[in-house]
Design an enzyme around this catalytic site. Structure first.
Site, PDB file in Angstrom:
ATOM      1  N   THR A 181       0.852  -1.186   0.000  1.00 25.10           N
ATOM      2  CA  THR A 181       0.000   0.000   0.000  1.00 25.10           C
ATOM      3  C   THR A 181       0.888   1.235   0.000  1.00 25.10           C
ATOM      4  O   THR A 181       1.762   1.359   0.853  1.00 25.10           O
ATOM      5  CB  THR A 181      -0.894  -0.025   1.267  1.00 25.10           C
ATOM      6  OG1 THR A 181      -1.799  -1.099   1.119  1.00 25.10           O
ATOM      7  CG2 THR A 181      -1.630   1.279   1.463  1.00 25.10           C
TER       8      THR A 181
ATOM      9  N   HIS B 237      -6.835 -10.938  -0.490  1.00 22.36           N
ATOM     10  CA  HIS B 237      -6.145 -10.523   0.739  1.00 22.36           C
ATOM     11  C   HIS B 237      -6.850 -11.156   1.936  1.00 22.36           C
ATOM     12  O   HIS B 237      -7.872 -10.662   2.404  1.00 22.36           O
ATOM     13  CB  HIS B 237      -6.180  -8.998   0.844  1.00 22.36           C
ATOM     14  CG  HIS B 237      -5.231  -8.426   1.856  1.00 22.36           C
ATOM     15  ND1 HIS B 237      -4.674  -9.172   2.865  1.00 22.36           N
ATOM     16  CD2 HIS B 237      -4.733  -7.169   2.008  1.00 22.36           C
ATOM     17  CE1 HIS B 237      -3.874  -8.390   3.586  1.00 22.36           C
ATOM     18  NE2 HIS B 237      -3.901  -7.177   3.089  1.00 22.36           N
TER      19      HIS B 237
ATOM     20  N   ASN C 211      -3.359 -10.218   7.642  1.00 21.64           N
ATOM     21  CA  ASN C 211      -3.128  -8.942   8.343  1.00 21.64           C
ATOM     22  C   ASN C 211      -4.343  -8.337   9.043  1.00 21.64           C
ATOM     23  O   ASN C 211      -4.419  -7.118   9.228  1.00 21.64           O
ATOM     24  CB  ASN C 211      -2.497  -7.918   7.394  1.00 21.64           C
ATOM     25  CG  ASN C 211      -1.148  -8.387   6.865  1.00 21.64           C
ATOM     26  OD1 ASN C 211      -0.561  -9.308   7.440  1.00 21.64           O
ATOM     27  ND2 ASN C 211      -0.648  -7.796   5.805  1.00 21.64           N
TER      28      ASN C 211
ATOM     29  N   TYR D  52      -7.635  -8.146   8.204  1.00 18.11           N
ATOM     30  CA  TYR D  52      -8.742  -7.517   7.472  1.00 18.11           C
ATOM     31  C   TYR D  52      -9.913  -8.520   7.350  1.00 18.11           C
ATOM     32  O   TYR D  52      -9.872  -9.593   7.949  1.00 18.11           O
ATOM     33  CB  TYR D  52      -8.233  -6.971   6.133  1.00 18.11           C
ATOM     34  CG  TYR D  52      -7.157  -5.938   6.370  1.00 18.11           C
ATOM     35  CD1 TYR D  52      -7.468  -4.702   6.949  1.00 18.11           C
ATOM     36  CD2 TYR D  52      -5.804  -6.210   6.119  1.00 18.11           C
ATOM     37  CE1 TYR D  52      -6.475  -3.768   7.233  1.00 18.11           C
ATOM     38  CE2 TYR D  52      -4.812  -5.284   6.401  1.00 18.11           C
ATOM     39  CZ  TYR D  52      -5.149  -4.061   6.959  1.00 18.11           C
ATOM     40  OH  TYR D  52      -4.169  -3.148   7.256  1.00 18.11           O
TER      41      TYR D  52
ATOM     42  N   ASN E 200      -3.227  -5.596  13.783  1.00 17.20           N
ATOM     43  CA  ASN E 200      -4.665  -5.281  13.817  1.00 17.20           C
ATOM     44  C   ASN E 200      -5.411  -6.092  14.868  1.00 17.20           C
ATOM     45  O   ASN E 200      -6.572  -6.445  14.696  1.00 17.20           O
ATOM     46  CB  ASN E 200      -5.314  -5.437  12.436  1.00 17.20           C
ATOM     47  CG  ASN E 200      -5.038  -4.231  11.549  1.00 17.20           C
ATOM     48  OD1 ASN E 200      -4.947  -3.108  12.054  1.00 17.20           O
ATOM     49  ND2 ASN E 200      -4.886  -4.452  10.258  1.00 17.20           N
TER      50      ASN E 200
HETATM   51  C1  LIG Z   1       4.566   0.238   3.128  1.00 19.68           C
HETATM   52  C2  LIG Z   1       3.950  -1.112   3.274  1.00 19.68           C
HETATM   53  C3  LIG Z   1       2.716  -1.378   2.719  1.00 19.68           C
HETATM   54  C4  LIG Z   1       2.145  -2.661   2.791  1.00 19.68           C
HETATM   55  N1  LIG Z   1       0.956  -2.901   2.171  1.00 19.68           N
HETATM   56  C5  LIG Z   1       0.454  -4.162   2.128  1.00 19.68           C
HETATM   57  C6  LIG Z   1      -0.700  -4.463   1.352  1.00 19.68           C
HETATM   58  O1  LIG Z   1      -1.291  -3.598   0.681  1.00 19.68           O
HETATM   59  N2  LIG Z   1      -1.147  -5.752   1.368  1.00 19.68           N
HETATM   60  C7  LIG Z   1      -0.528  -6.743   2.080  1.00 19.68           C
HETATM   61  O2  LIG Z   1      -0.968  -7.892   2.058  1.00 19.68           O
HETATM   62  N3  LIG Z   1       0.603  -6.482   2.801  1.00 19.68           N
HETATM   63  C8  LIG Z   1       1.108  -5.229   2.812  1.00 19.68           C
HETATM   64  N4  LIG Z   1       2.289  -4.979   3.483  1.00 19.68           N
HETATM   65  C9  LIG Z   1       3.071  -6.108   4.020  1.00 19.68           C
HETATM   66  C10 LIG Z   1       4.111  -6.535   2.964  1.00 19.68           C
HETATM   67  O3  LIG Z   1       3.496  -7.093   1.822  1.00 19.68           O
HETATM   68  C11 LIG Z   1       5.093  -7.588   3.530  1.00 19.68           C
HETATM   69  O4  LIG Z   1       4.332  -8.653   4.061  1.00 19.68           O
HETATM   70  C12 LIG Z   1       6.008  -7.019   4.616  1.00 19.68           C
HETATM   71  O5  LIG Z   1       6.589  -5.802   4.176  1.00 19.68           O
HETATM   72  C13 LIG Z   1       7.109  -8.017   4.993  1.00 19.68           C
HETATM   73  O6  LIG Z   1       7.903  -8.333   3.849  1.00 19.68           O
HETATM   74  P1  LIG Z   1       9.378  -7.706   3.669  1.00 19.68           P
HETATM   75  O7  LIG Z   1      10.138  -8.044   4.916  1.00 19.68           O
HETATM   76  O8  LIG Z   1       9.944  -8.303   2.444  1.00 19.68           O
HETATM   77  O9  LIG Z   1       9.192  -6.208   3.551  1.00 19.68           O
HETATM   78  C14 LIG Z   1       2.836  -3.693   3.463  1.00 19.68           C
HETATM   79  C15 LIG Z   1       4.085  -3.419   4.051  1.00 19.68           C
HETATM   80  C16 LIG Z   1       4.643  -2.169   3.951  1.00 19.68           C
HETATM   81  C17 LIG Z   1       6.006  -1.905   4.552  1.00 19.68           C
END
Ligand SMILES: Cc1cc2nc3c(=O)[nH]c(=O)nc-3n(C[C@H](O)[C@H](O)[C@H](O)COP(=O)(O)O)c2cc1C
Length: 363
Positions: free
Chosen positions: A27, A178, A181, A183, A238
């Site tokens: 996001t 989705h 997390n 939702y 959440n």
């Molecule tokens: C800025 C940001 C936005 C995110 N938006 C979403 C999202 O829209 N949908 C989702 O399932 N997870 C979202 N996440 C979680 C990420 O998809 C991911 O699970 C998390 O960053 C851990 O992976 P990484 O260690 O590779 O960053 C978001 C995480 C971050 C940091």
């Protein structure tokens, strides 16, 4: 070549990917206003990241009631669909593949985002959580939700179906549901948030009814081999909890597997935090399709995870924010740029489309 295991091709259902480095949904809260419409800025951002094996585009509201954060895109109006089509075309023009993440926030929302209506949830249990409602107000406590009536649930399933149909019309290669997390679908799945006494709550079978009905409806639109499902079985983000996450998520994975979904996407944990290997293993064992692992992986740990047989592909989140050419950098063990959390959500090109690819950075 570094991290060999990441650079093997793979069929994720009906989508062939040249390597196993996927872009996790992120996001970024930069949809055009008013109307939460994807636009040129978003197309530029995703096209810059087209070398990902697969892009899972950000959480996108399936309906007006599904919205939980200001400035996130939707996929329920003609204008939004047209905006997404331009994004998809830009990614395809660069040779990439892109799925849309279909999102209903459930109780993680606020009346101000819903024209004064209360957020909907399996049960009227308010989360100890916050959401971002406007540039002026910033983060605020979520509103008190109301429990969905039993006869409203078919309408929610239909919203997913319609959103999938719009995603298909926009040219997406598939969709990710989705379910992670905290939702709506996660709220139905876990017993800490689902205290219903109708066919959608109580027993584990009942708690999984809505997630599986949604997966079936979306699969009817796209074909199950173009549909993935995201879970976060150990996550407490959440205000989430479940009394028996191994049993809950293995059963969900088995149900999704029975529908023939292309992949399951598992947020296994975050950087530095311990993983629950038993849950990951039980989900993997229960699901016949591709297992995508996410959460704190580096090139090295991602390649190890695949080589060990515990995952088929790795989704990278934050690394893709600041490294648009992440596969190239991992392949060549090049320096990785750090992302700036201050620019994660909202704003314009800064911290979004201004992270250069390596050859530009080195020039
Ligand atoms: C800025 C940001 C936005 C995110 N938006 C979403 C999202 O829209 N949908 C989702 O399932 N997870 C979202 N996440 C979680 C990420 O998809 C991911 O699970 C998390 O960053 C851990 O992976 P990484 O260690 O590779 O960053 C978001 C995480 C971050 C940091």
């Amino acid at each position: 070549m570094a991290h060999d295991a990441l650079f093997q091709p793979l069929d994720i259902g009906g989508v062939h990917v040249p390597h196993r480095i996927l872009m996790a949904p992120l996001t970024r809260s930069r949809a055009k206003q008013p109307g939460d419409v994807p636009w040129e800025l978003n197309a530029t951002y995703y096209a810059q990241r087209a070398s990902a094996g697969l892009i899972v585009a950000e959480a996108t509201s399936i309906s007006r009631h599904a919205k939980g954060y200001a400035f996130i895109p939707g996929v329920f109006t003609d204008e939004q669909e047209a905006g997404w089509k331009a994004v998809v075309d830009a990614v395809h023009a660069e040779g990439g593949r892109i799925l849309l993440q279909l999102f209903h926030c459930g109780r993680i929302s606020h009346t101000e985002l819903l024209d004064g209506d209360a957020p909907v949830a399996p049960s009227a249990l308010k989360a100890a959580s916050q959401t971002y409602i406007s540039a002026e107000s910033g983060m605020v406590d979520v509103s008190e939700p109301r429990a969905l009536e039993t006869d409203e649930i078919a309408g929610v399933v239909d919203e997913y179906r319609q959103a999938a149909a719009r995603a298909k019309a926009a040219g997406f290669d598939g969709v990710e549901i989705h379910g992670a997390n905290g939702y709506l679908l996660d709220q139905f799945t876990r017993d800490g948030t689902n205290q219903r006494t109708d066919a959608y709550g109580g027993s584990l079978e009942n708690r999984l009814r809505l997630p599986l009905e949604v997966a079936r409806a979306v699969s009817e639109v796209f074909g199950a081999d173009r549909v993935g499902y995201r879970i976060s079985p150990t996550g407490d983000f959440n205000d989430m909890k479940d009394s028996n996450p191994i049993e809950t998520f293995a059963a969900l994975a088995a149900g999704l597997s029975g529908l023939g979904l292309a992949y399951i996407h598992v947020v296994e944990g975050f950087a530095g935090s311990p993983r629950d290997e038993d849950i990951a293993a039980s989900v993997r064992a229960a699901f016949d399709g591709v297992y995508v692992a996410n959460g704190g992986y580096t090139g090295e740990t991602g390649a190890e995870r695949i080589a060990s047989g515990k995952a088929d592909a790795i989704a990278y989140g934050t690394l893709f924010i600041s490294n648009p050419d992440l596969p190239h950098r991992l392949q060549h063990e090049a320096t990785l740029a750090d992302a700036d959390p201050k620019t994660f959500y909202g704003g314009g090109p800064e911290g979004y489309t201004d992270y250069p690819a390596l050859d530009t950075a080195e020039a």
